[in-house]
Design a protein around this motif. Structure first.
Motif, PDB file in Angstrom:
ATOM      1  N   SER A   1       0.843  -1.186   0.000  1.00 22.59           N
ATOM      2  CA  SER A   1       0.000   0.000   0.000  1.00 22.59           C
ATOM      3  C   SER A   1       0.878   1.234   0.000  1.00 22.59           C
ATOM      4  O   SER A   1       1.765   1.360   0.844  1.00 22.59           O
ATOM      5  CB  SER A   1      -0.906  -0.002   1.229  1.00 22.59           C
TER       6      SER A   1
ATOM      7  N   PRO B   1      -4.119   6.223  -7.950  1.00 25.62           N
ATOM      8  CA  PRO B   1      -5.135   5.294  -7.420  1.00 25.62           C
ATOM      9  C   PRO B   1      -5.619   4.299  -8.456  1.00 25.62           C
ATOM     10  O   PRO B   1      -5.933   3.146  -8.109  1.00 25.62           O
ATOM     11  CB  PRO B   1      -6.252   6.248  -6.978  1.00 25.62           C
TER      12      PRO B   1
ATOM     13  N   SER C   1      -3.513   4.907  -2.618  1.00 26.81           N
ATOM     14  CA  SER C   1      -4.579   5.752  -2.070  1.00 26.81           C
ATOM     15  C   SER C   1      -4.176   7.211  -2.035  1.00 26.81           C
ATOM     16  O   SER C   1      -2.988   7.530  -2.232  1.00 26.81           O
ATOM     17  CB  SER C   1      -4.931   5.285  -0.664  1.00 26.81           C
TER      18      SER C   1
ATOM     19  N   THR D   1      -4.249   0.700  -8.745  1.00 27.45           N
ATOM     20  CA  THR D   1      -4.612  -0.316  -7.767  1.00 27.45           C
ATOM     21  C   THR D   1      -5.108  -1.583  -8.440  1.00 27.45           C
ATOM     22  O   THR D   1      -5.886  -1.532  -9.391  1.00 27.45           O
ATOM     23  CB  THR D   1      -5.698   0.224  -6.822  1.00 27.45           C
TER      24      THR D   1
ATOM     25  N   THR E   1      -2.001  -1.367  -3.777  1.00 24.32           N
ATOM     26  CA  THR E   1      -3.065  -0.451  -3.412  1.00 24.32           C
ATOM     27  C   THR E   1      -2.498   0.949  -3.323  1.00 24.32           C
ATOM     28  O   THR E   1      -1.539   1.192  -2.582  1.00 24.32           O
ATOM     29  CB  THR E   1      -3.701  -0.841  -2.072  1.00 24.32           C
TER      30      THR E   1
END
Length: 122
Positions: free
Chosen positions: A11, A87, A122, A90, A120
């Motif tokens: 992430s 994003p 974000s 992802t 991932t």
């Protein structure tokens, strides 16, 4: 039969970088095409970057200029360096390989797959 094992997912925040690795159980010969594919939830698996054993590369438009595919022949390892992550990057990233001397962008042309690694952003 070639086994592929991915690692390096995780992430990250938008703008960050990741380097994915794919360890192959056999030597990557010049007639093999290896690549990275990704699959976002609810979407079809798509090609991200391909590397022919003789050195030619292909990148999907969404990652072109932000990603670099490379291999270490001595370690039988394929890499994908991804920078300026967004994003929309992802998804589950899969390493794939096919023999026969031709690189295809369609995932169904590949007969060897890793288990995937989650990315991932974000």
């Amino acid at each position: 039969h070639v086994q592929l094992v991915e690692s390096g997912g995780g992430s990250v925040q938008a703008g960050g970088s990741l380097r994915l690795s794919c360890a192959a159980s056999a030597h990557i010969s010049g007639s093999v095409c290896m690549g990275w594919f990704r699959q976002a939830p609810g979407k079809e698996r798509e090609g991200v970057a391909l590397l022919h054993g003789f050195g030619s590369t292909w990148y999907a438009d969404p990652v072109s200029g932000r990603s670099t595919i490379s291999q270490d022949n001595a370690e039988n390892t394929l890499y994908l360096q991804m920078n300026s992550l967004k994003p929309e990057d992802t998804g589950i990233y899969y390493c794939a390989a096919r023999s026969g001397g031709v690189c295809y962008t369609s995932y169904y042309e590949y007969n060897y797959w890793g288990q995937g690694t989650q990315v991932t952003v974000s």
